[in-house]
Write a protein that holds these residues in place. Structure first.
Motif, PDB file in Angstrom:
ATOM      1  N   SER A  21       7.753   3.381  -4.025  1.00 45.43           N
ATOM      2  CA  SER A  21       7.365   2.290  -4.924  1.00 45.43           C
ATOM      3  C   SER A  21       7.084   0.982  -4.196  1.00 45.43           C
ATOM      4  CB  SER A  21       8.464   2.059  -5.968  1.00 45.43           C
ATOM      5  OG  SER A  21       9.695   1.715  -5.337  1.00 45.43           O
ATOM      6  N   ASN A  24       3.190   0.112  -3.666  1.00 45.51           N
ATOM      7  CA  ASN A  24       2.506  -0.589  -4.762  1.00 45.51           C
ATOM      8  C   ASN A  24       2.933  -2.050  -4.823  1.00 45.51           C
ATOM      9  OD1 ASN A  24       0.956  -0.639  -7.425  1.00 45.51           O
ATOM     10  ND2 ASN A  24       3.007  -1.233  -8.117  1.00 45.51           N
ATOM     11  N   ASN A  28      -0.134  -4.428  -4.490  1.00 47.73           N
ATOM     12  CA  ASN A  28      -0.672  -4.894  -5.762  1.00 47.73           C
ATOM     13  C   ASN A  28       0.109  -6.023  -6.425  1.00 47.73           C
ATOM     14  OD1 ASN A  28      -2.717  -2.884  -5.621  1.00 47.73           O
ATOM     15  ND2 ASN A  28      -1.239  -1.369  -6.356  1.00 47.73           N
TER      16      ASN A  28
END
Length: 252
Positions: A21, A24, A28
């Motif tokens: 995780s 990301n 982002n």
């Protein structure tokens, strides 16, 4: 500098590969780019200072620029045994305990705990609590993520706490700060220390008798009655101050 955690298998001689995780989050949410610096730690507490080299679809590769051993960890290991509180107070305790340097957190079901968790609820809570510990470790630049244990009954918690060199039990009916000062003065910078915090309803007479029988140090936190979450934070703050001062003196 942002903080991330990896397993040893993700650490090479010259670079670290971040997966899961955090990829990301880096790409982002933080919108980081190659060339930006990050801090990466393993669960043994070693810190690596890195520069992002490549942002892949499911990985981030970072060059290792420098490393050091446990730069932000206390020398002592503090084990917090926290009685299950009402509402979301356990989340607050975990967050603040991690920021204050706790080593492990052990939720404890005591006689006067209002909260009662069945096995399924306890497992879901544990996952939530561990995620909070990880987030707090990143925010406070810890070198390791403290482990949040499964909920223990009181007898099991006492047995586990006995493995520590120092056992402290703040108790609302204990009077006088002399014993508290003596307990703090007796600490050593590399001690393992257990802290047993009671619930909103307080320790039962049987529980206090049990810790006294096991020669744990029952101490006072002052004249006022503290909420269970406040008692945890107050005790850990006292310990952090004492231990940090010891370490500073040793470094001179």
């Amino acid at each position: 500098m942002y903080q991330f955690f990896v397993e040893d298998a993700q650490i090479g001689k010259e670079f670290i590969t971040i997966t899961g995780s955090d990829v990301n989050h880096i790409k982002n949410v933080l919108r980081m780019k190659p060339g930006e610096k990050i801090r990466v730690s393993n669960q043994q507490g070693k810190d690596y200072y890195c520069e992002i080299l490549e942002l892949g679809d499911d990985f981030v590769q970072a060059d290792i620029l420098d490393s050091e051993a446990a730069g932000t960890e206390l020398g002592a290991k503090i084990f917090l045994f926290q009685a299950l509180p009402k509402g979301d107070r356990m989340e607050t305790v975990i967050q603040k305990a991690v920021e204050l340097g706790v080593y492990e957190i052990i939720p404890v079901a005591m006689k006067y705990c209002v909260v009662k968790l069945d096995a399924k609820k306890a497992e879901n809570k544990k996952k939530r609590w561990q995620a909070i510990a990880e987030s707090a470790a990143k925010q406070s630049k810890r070198s390791r993520i403290p482990v949040v244990h499964e909920v223990m009954d009181f007898a099991s918690a006492v047995e586990y706490a006995k493995n520590c060199q120092v056992n402290l039990v703040p108790y609302e009916n204990e009077r006088g700060m002399v014993a508290t000062r003596e307990a703090l003065d007796s600490l050593h910078a590399k001690d393992s220390i257990s802290v047993m915090i009671g619930p909103e309803g307080g320790f039962s007479e049987e529980e206090i008798e049990k810790v006294r029988t096991e020669h744990m140090q029952v101490i006072s936190l002052g004249k006022r009655i503290l909420r269970t979450d406040t008692a945890a934070i107050a005790t850990l703050s006292l310990l952090m101050l004492e231990l940090e001062m010891m370490e500073a003196k040793q470094e001179k």
